[in-house]
Design an enzyme around this catalytic site. Structure first.
Site, PDB file in Angstrom:
ATOM      1  CB  THR A 171      -0.939   0.045   1.234  1.00 17.26           C
ATOM      2  OG1 THR A 171      -0.149   0.229   2.412  1.00 17.26           O
ATOM      3  CG2 THR A 171      -1.749  -1.233   1.382  1.00 17.26           C
ATOM      4  CG  HIS A 172       0.357   4.435   1.231  1.00 16.59           C
ATOM      5  ND1 HIS A 172      -0.373   5.591   1.085  1.00 16.59           N
ATOM      6  CD2 HIS A 172      -0.335   3.667   2.112  1.00 16.59           C
ATOM      7  CE1 HIS A 172      -1.459   5.528   1.846  1.00 16.59           C
ATOM      8  NE2 HIS A 172      -1.458   4.370   2.480  1.00 16.59           N
ATOM      9  CB  SER A 213      19.694   0.712 -25.602  1.00 12.09           C
ATOM     10  OG  SER A 213      20.514   1.837 -25.870  1.00 12.09           O
ATOM     11  CE  LYS A 234      18.232   0.233 -20.299  1.00 15.23           C
ATOM     12  NZ  LYS A 234      17.904   1.613 -20.699  1.00 15.23           N
ATOM     13  CD  GLU A 252       9.177   1.588 -21.363  1.00 16.85           C
ATOM     14  OE1 GLU A 252       9.462   2.777 -21.535  1.00 16.85           O
ATOM     15  OE2 GLU A 252       9.977   0.661 -21.570  1.00 16.85           O
ATOM     16  CE1 TYR A 301     -24.952  12.211 -40.035  1.00 16.59           C
ATOM     17  CE2 TYR A 301     -25.131  14.199 -41.374  1.00 16.59           C
ATOM     18  CZ  TYR A 301     -24.399  13.125 -40.913  1.00 16.59           C
ATOM     19  OH  TYR A 301     -23.101  12.969 -41.324  1.00 16.59           O
TER      20      TYR A 301
HETATM   21  N1  ARG Z   1     -20.357  10.467 -44.350  1.00 14.07           N
HETATM   22  C1  ARG Z   1     -21.472  10.749 -43.501  1.00 14.07           C
HETATM   23  C2  ARG Z   1     -21.148  10.373 -42.048  1.00 14.07           C
HETATM   24  O1  ARG Z   1     -20.202   9.708 -41.827  1.00 14.07           O
HETATM   25  C3  ARG Z   1     -22.654   9.999 -43.970  1.00 14.07           C
HETATM   26  C4  ARG Z   1     -23.965  10.675 -43.719  1.00 14.07           C
HETATM   27  C5  ARG Z   1     -24.023  11.926 -44.475  1.00 14.07           C
HETATM   28  N2  ARG Z   1     -25.352  12.447 -44.517  1.00 14.07           N
HETATM   29  C6  ARG Z   1     -25.589  13.656 -45.022  1.00 14.07           C
HETATM   30  N3  ARG Z   1     -26.791  14.036 -45.051  1.00 14.07           N
HETATM   31  N4  ARG Z   1     -24.633  14.446 -45.425  1.00 14.07           N
HETATM   32  O2  ARG Z   1     -21.845  10.766 -41.148  1.00 14.07           O
END
Ligand code: ARG
Length: 468
Positions: A154-155, A276, A282, A289, A316
């Site tokens: 711990t710690h 290295s 090394k 990492e 959209y």
């Molecule tokens: N390339 C667009 C995307 O990845 C597809 C949809 C585009 N729709 C539009 N109405 N421009 O979201």
């Protein structure tokens, strides 16, 4: 000119074409895009919007497009903007009129998120598989080294002795939870947006349940606006990836520490080490990492999408095009991280003698000596102080608790008897921690058995029906 260019009189510049295109990223989703189009075409024919003959020609044409892509014969053109336009344009070039009917009752808005959900499901499953392989490697090492005693910390200070198997099984527990998060991300993605069209549904009698079934979605999204604008399922995947990468970074940090000359608890195999360019002696734990470092990128991918989604109005918006790059990156990074970590764990050499030697330093028996007094009636707080004095005495003399004589112990409390020697033995200390989840061998054996059982049941979830 683009497929949508009817109302335009001028093309966008070459620069803006490139700036607006998602093709370099979403061409990776060609298989999902083609699967979505096949399902849509079959459904259009089923409900009588296109003829069965057109659907057959479309299906054949899409198979040919997929074949060309997979054979490396498809010349992607940035002027096509995205994978949807690329596939549709090529299809129509090849099959003519039927190809031009494919996009009936569909928008790229429901198309893209259908592709992305199919992709997220496939990636979540692949990650669940890779997660299991790392758990198998950890469980195998835990089992092979179930008797090895190491200092528990711990710690970052020596605290109490634990079994190395117990320590490794803690990582298995983290990975079991990660599996659950990946499964939750799979379930979140498992709903069909197809048929939502641009945002409001369509005037065609689409059967959204048929396309959902064809594409293997378990349900249909009930609100068309939500269907095209929701990316929570990707956030779920990115969160699952981020937490699991964080767990890998903790494991890898320990692998790095344990491989130092100061610890020398393990030696990574040559196959997972680098040299290295200047220091011939090394042997660097580069891959541990790197896994530790890559966690930063994956958490960045999560934060990037969260911020992209913030304040986005319905439905959209082109901002949503930014969703895929980080998700693809995060899933790939975690999958590679799982694979690399599994290889490192499976091939490392455990230096049990060094672990035990370190466990003998730092008064790891102190709690047990205090418990010895408390079990003989001394209030624990008083016992704690008494043992503190004994540790102080050891520090002055430059010795360990086991080097003190019975007279030294008795000088602190009359409750000490000759059996105090037993309380100083590391194996006895480990064996006495019998609480549920503790480090005693029988509890570690229980954890091992449960970890194996969970691997078996999770395998069934990751690959339904493939294991008895
Ligand atoms: N390339 C667009 C995307 O990845 C597809 C949809 C585009 N729709 C539009 N109405 N421009 O979201």
């Amino acid at each position: 000119m683009a497929l949508w260019s009817g109302r335009f009189t001028q093309d966008v510049s070459e620069f803006t074409q490139r700036f607006g295109a998602s093709l370099p990223v979403d061409k990776q989703l060609y298989a999902q895009d083609i699967a979505g189009s096949k399902a849509h075409a079959a459904m259009l024919a089923q409900v009588g919007v296109i003829s069965q003959e057109d659907a057959r020609i479309i299906r054949q044409g899409l198979d040919d497009v997929q074949g060309a892509i997979e054979a490396g014969e498809f010349a992607f053109d940035i002027n096509d903007e995205d994978i949807h336009m690329s596939v549709e344009k090529r299809l129509t070039e090849q099959v003519g009129q039927p190809g031009a009917r494919l996009h009936t009752g569909r928008s790229r808005n429901d198309q893209v998120v259908t592709d992305t959900r199919l992709f997220a499901k496939e990636r979540a499953r692949a990650l669940m598989e890779a997660n299991l392989q790392l758990r198998e490697a950890l469980v195998a090492q835990a089992e092979a080294n179930r008797d090895v005693i190491m200092p528990g910390y711990t710690h970052m200070q020596h605290a109490q002795p634990v079994l190395f198997g117990h320590h490794l099984l803690a990582y298995v527990a983290m990975l079991e939870r990660d599996f659950g998060r990946l499964q939750a991300a799979y379930d979140a993605a498992d709903a069909s947006p197809l048929g939502a069209a641009a945002l409001a549904g369509t005037t065609y009698p689409l059967d959204r349940f048929m396309t959902a079934r064809e594409l293997g979605f378990s349900r249909v999204i009930g609100n068309s606006l939500d269907a095209v604008s929701d990316r929570d399922f990707l956030l779920d995947l990115l969160y699952a990836c981020s937490v699991s990468c964080m767990h890998l970074s903790r494991l890898c940090e320990e692998l790095v520490l344990w491989s130092t000359s100061e610890f020398a608890f393990i030696e990574l195999s040559d196959a997972f080490s680098t040299g290295s360019s200047i220091m011939p002696q090394k042997k660097n734990p580069d891959f541990a990492e790197l896994i530790r470092g890559k966690c930063g990128r994956v958490v960045g991918d999560l934060v990037a999408l969260l911020v992209t989604m913030k304040s986005l109005p319905l439905a959209y918006n082109k901002d949503l095009q930014e969703d895929k790059e980080g998700a693809i990156d995060a899933a790939k990074t975690l999958e590679d991280g799982y694979q690399c970590a599994a290889g490192m764990i499976a091939t490392m050499t455990v230096k049990a003698d060094n672990m035990l030697a370190q466990a003998q330093k730092g008064y790891l028996a102190a709690t047990d000596v205090a418990d010895y007094l408390a079990k003989r009636g001394m209030p624990f707080r008083q016992a704690h102080a008494a043992v503190g004095h004994l540790v102080h005495l050891c520090e002055e003399r430059g010795c360990d608790l086991c080097d003190l004589s019975l007279a030294d112990f008795k000088a602190e409390s009359d409750l000490f008897e000759a059996d105090i020697v037993g309380a100083l033995d590391l194996r006895a200390i480990v064996e006495a921690r019998t609480t549920y989840g503790g480090t005693c061998p029988s509890e570690v054996a229980r954890q091992l058995a449960e970890a194996k059982g969970k691997i078996a049941s999770d395998s069934e979830t990751a690959r339904p029906g493939t294991r008895a």
